[in-house]
Design an enzyme around this catalytic site. Structure first.
Site, PDB file in Angstrom:
ATOM      1  N   SER A 194      -6.843   3.821  -1.737  1.00  0.00           N
ATOM      2  CA  SER A 194      -6.723   2.361  -1.763  1.00  0.00           C
ATOM      3  C   SER A 194      -8.039   1.678  -2.086  1.00  0.00           C
ATOM      4  O   SER A 194      -8.039   0.516  -2.506  1.00  0.00           O
ATOM      5  CB  SER A 194      -6.224   1.855  -0.406  1.00  0.00           C
ATOM      6  N   ASP A 254       2.040   2.815   3.409  1.00  0.00           N
ATOM      7  CA  ASP A 254       1.164   3.976   3.215  1.00  0.00           C
ATOM      8  C   ASP A 254       0.943   4.743   4.511  1.00  0.00           C
ATOM      9  O   ASP A 254       1.062   5.965   4.551  1.00  0.00           O
ATOM     10  CB  ASP A 254      -0.179   3.478   2.664  1.00  0.00           C
ATOM     11  N   LYS A 255       0.639   4.034   5.567  1.00  0.00           N
ATOM     12  CA  LYS A 255       0.245   4.739   6.800  1.00  0.00           C
ATOM     13  C   LYS A 255       1.420   5.512   7.404  1.00  0.00           C
ATOM     14  O   LYS A 255       1.246   6.589   7.981  1.00  0.00           O
ATOM     15  CB  LYS A 255      -0.353   3.744   7.794  1.00  0.00           C
ATOM     16  N   ARG A 267     -15.721   3.164   2.193  1.00  0.00           N
ATOM     17  CA  ARG A 267     -14.729   2.350   2.883  1.00  0.00           C
ATOM     18  C   ARG A 267     -14.833   2.452   4.409  1.00  0.00           C
ATOM     19  O   ARG A 267     -14.321   1.597   5.126  1.00  0.00           O
ATOM     20  CB  ARG A 267     -13.322   2.753   2.428  1.00  0.00           C
ATOM     21  N   THR A 323      -7.874  -2.273   1.291  1.00  0.00           N
ATOM     22  CA  THR A 323      -7.197  -3.255   0.426  1.00  0.00           C
ATOM     23  C   THR A 323      -7.717  -4.679   0.620  1.00  0.00           C
ATOM     24  O   THR A 323      -8.114  -5.330  -0.353  1.00  0.00           O
ATOM     25  CB  THR A 323      -5.671  -3.175   0.625  1.00  0.00           C
ATOM     26  N   ASP A 371      -9.897  -2.837   6.382  1.00  0.00           N
ATOM     27  CA  ASP A 371      -9.368  -1.685   5.653  1.00  0.00           C
ATOM     28  C   ASP A 371      -9.559  -1.932   4.147  1.00  0.00           C
ATOM     29  O   ASP A 371      -9.830  -3.054   3.718  1.00  0.00           O
ATOM     30  CB  ASP A 371      -7.895  -1.483   6.016  1.00  0.00           C
ATOM     31  N   GLU A 421      -0.978  -8.118   1.882  1.00  0.00           N
ATOM     32  CA  GLU A 421      -0.781  -6.662   1.820  1.00  0.00           C
ATOM     33  C   GLU A 421       0.235  -6.157   2.846  1.00  0.00           C
ATOM     34  O   GLU A 421       0.095  -6.442   4.042  1.00  0.00           O
ATOM     35  CB  GLU A 421      -2.108  -5.928   2.073  1.00  0.00           C
ATOM     36  N   HIS A 477      -1.503  10.959  -0.892  1.00  0.00           N
ATOM     37  CA  HIS A 477      -1.123  10.061  -1.980  1.00  0.00           C
ATOM     38  C   HIS A 477      -0.691  10.901  -3.175  1.00  0.00           C
ATOM     39  O   HIS A 477      -1.029  12.075  -3.255  1.00  0.00           O
ATOM     40  CB  HIS A 477      -2.309   9.195  -2.415  1.00  0.00           C
ATOM     41  N   ASP A 480      -0.809  -0.061  -4.800  1.00  0.00           N
ATOM     42  CA  ASP A 480      -2.128   0.438  -5.212  1.00  0.00           C
ATOM     43  C   ASP A 480      -2.072   1.882  -5.708  1.00  0.00           C
ATOM     44  O   ASP A 480      -2.718   2.239  -6.670  1.00  0.00           O
ATOM     45  CB  ASP A 480      -3.172   0.238  -4.104  1.00  0.00           C
ATOM     46  N   HIS A 481      -1.276   2.690  -5.036  1.00  0.00           N
ATOM     47  CA  HIS A 481      -1.118   4.086  -5.472  1.00  0.00           C
ATOM     48  C   HIS A 481       0.234   4.561  -4.976  1.00  0.00           C
ATOM     49  O   HIS A 481       0.804   3.985  -4.044  1.00  0.00           O
ATOM     50  CB  HIS A 481      -2.238   4.972  -4.908  1.00  0.00           C
ATOM     51  N   HIS A 530       1.990   8.609   5.334  1.00  0.00           N
ATOM     52  CA  HIS A 530       1.021   9.649   5.729  1.00  0.00           C
ATOM     53  C   HIS A 530       1.537  10.467   6.912  1.00  0.00           C
ATOM     54  O   HIS A 530       1.308  11.667   6.991  1.00  0.00           O
ATOM     55  CB  HIS A 530      -0.323   9.021   6.124  1.00  0.00           C
ATOM     56  N   ASP A 587       0.849  -1.201   0.000  1.00  0.00           N
ATOM     57  CA  ASP A 587       0.000   0.000   0.000  1.00  0.00           C
ATOM     58  C   ASP A 587       0.885   1.252   0.000  1.00  0.00           C
ATOM     59  O   ASP A 587       1.721   1.428   0.879  1.00  0.00           O
ATOM     60  CB  ASP A 587      -0.926   0.002   1.212  1.00  0.00           C
TER      61      ASP A 587
HETATM   62 MG    MG Z   1      -4.305  -0.903   2.255  1.00  0.00          MG
HETATM   63 ZN    ZN Z   2      -3.193   6.197   2.318  1.00  0.00          ZN
END
Ligand code: MG
Ligand code: ZN
Length: 445
Positions: free
Chosen positions: A99, A318-319, A164, A153, A151, A313, A407, A360-361, A322, A48
């Site tokens: 995501s 990602d987190k 989501r 994903t 979550d 995953e 993102h 994913d991104h 962030h 992610d």
């Molecule tokens: Mg995810």
């Molecule tokens: Zn994110």
């Protein structure tokens, strides 16, 4: 540890001798790896937020400039676009996806708007997922994450909701049409259990402990539906072939592997590059590699059907991006790569396994030049001391300091081995990954 200019000068001179990776003729290796046909198993690894910057940063920090991660060794590599579409007008692209929209793209082959879980933009139709199709064709299935199991994903494979946020029975405010009382399928947690996914592992226990309308919880439903429910790493030993497994190892997201100092605006954090602390995860929580090993052991059941589909995953790359925490982010990328190594070893020992590694991104972090008083990024920065004993500056500049970094919209790496892997070569779109996996699931002739 104080950064030493003299030390680095020495290692750069020495480095010039051995630092370049070997470049050999790979034509026959690529030709040998180009196999079509049906896959017995599909192993999908989603990092992610794992853009090229995140991969490069983890590689430079942990294995060095000339080093290679496990994911770097895959024979087929390409790039894919990840854009979402707008809810009010699905003919318009939204260049910065989340995501949920990107997960819907790789899981169903359809573009949707940000926030949607395997439902279509504007008209809210349920979109069949690759996991559902695999199940219908008799494959065993697994869905593993370091985030909450509800979550985006992991959710896109085994749930269909409009938003989501609708993760547990008590979280349904944003999805009135999906409530069970409205004739809908219920929250993501309820749907994941109802889908009978053979192996579910991750965090998010609190979502599965929320009461449903009848007073029961999704965890109780899981136990009633034949799941072995485990709550810590020791419980993995109770996992048995032939029995469905629900592993919930944290109330929320699982703990990150590494920790360190967050990035901050210049000039704080400059002048003494940090090494990360690498033992942040509590012993009761399994590493992603450990969950992957268990999932493969449970799903590898010759004779129980045509094979399996497993998604793994690395969620908190990602987190941690962030929150502009480079050590957290790198540790999660390395932990994800260790899980990928388990997968690659499995795929090598089990020909007929399609293994795909992608993201994913894209995300925020960038490798930038050294910050000085007159020249430095306007966002937050952190100096790291890599395994090469060289300083590396990373910047986080897609939002203000202490706001959640955003993102980004750049294309991503997609790499693969096994049947249909050649389909990743070139520049494709995220929805093409669904088509590629679908081809790999075609019934054998
Ligand atoms: Mg995810
Ligand atoms: Zn994110």
């Amino acid at each position: 540890m104080r950064y030493s200019r003299a030390l680095t000068a020495v290692s750069v001179v020495l480095g010039a001798v051995f630092i370049r990776a070997q470049n050999t003729d790979r034509v026959s290796a690529v030709r040998d790896a180009a196999i079509g046909g049906t896959a017995r198993n599909i192993l999908l690894f989603i990092g992610d937020g794992m853009g090229d910057a995140e991969i490069t940063l983890a590689r430079y920090y942990a294995v060095g400039a000339a080093g290679r991660l496990a994911l770097d060794t895959l024979p087929m590599t390409g790039a894919y676009t990840t854009y979402a579409v707008e809810e009010h007008d699905p003919s318009l692209p939204n260049y910065v996806p989340d995501s949920a929209s990107t997960g819907t793209a790789w899981a169903t082959g359809h573009k949707t708007s940000n926030g949607r879980i395997s439902t279509s933009a504007r008209d809210d139709r349920d979109l069949p997922t690759i996991l559902e199709i695999a199940q219908q064709r008799g494959y065993l299935t697994g869905d593993v994450t370091t985030a909450e199991l509800t979550d985006a994903t992991p959710a896109v494979l085994a749930a269909h909701v409009a938003r989501r946020a609708c993760q547990g029975p008590a979280d349904m405010a944003a999805c009135p049409q999906d409530r069970k009382s409205a004739g809908g399928p219920g929250s993501i947690a309820e749907q994941e259990i109802a889908h009978n996914v053979d192996v579910l592992m991750g965090g998010g226990a609190a979502r599965f402990e929320q009461a449903m309308k009848d007073g029961r919880t999704p965890i109780q439903n899981a136990a009633k539906n034949g799941y072995e429910v485990i709550r810590d790493a020791a419980g993995l030993e109770r996992a048995k072939r032939g029995r469905k497994l629900l592993g919930l190892f944290a109330k929320g997201n699982m703990t990150t592997e590494w920790s360190g100092e967050e990035a901050r605006p210049y000039p704080s954090n400059v002048g003494s590059p940090q090494r990360c602390t690498e033992d942040h995860r509590p012993a009761g929580e399994p590493a992603l590699a450990q969950m992957t090993t268990t999932a493969l052991a449970l799903l590898d059941r010759p004779g129980a059907g045509p094979g399996f589909f497993l998604q793994v995953e690395g969620a908190s790359i990602d987190k941690q991006d962030h929150v502009a925490d480079p050590c957290g982010q790198i540790g999660e990328t390395i932990a994800f790569d260790r899980a990928i190594k388990i997968g690659i070893d499995y795929a090598k020992a089990h020909p007929g396994t399609l293994l795909v590694v992608t993201a994913d991104h894209a995300h925020t972090s960038q490798i930038v030049g050294r910050a000085t008083e007159t020249d430095h990024p306007t966002g937050s920065i952190s100096e790291l001391l890599t395994i090469d004993r060289a300083p590396l500056t990373v910047s986080y500049g897609t939002n203000l300091y202490h706001r959640s970094q955003d993102h980004t919209g750049t294309q991503l790496r997609i790499a693969a081995m096994g049947p249909q892997a050649a389909g990743v070569v070139g520049v494709i779109d995220q929805t093409d990954l669904f088509q590629l996996m679908l081809r790999a699931l075609e019934p054998r002739r």
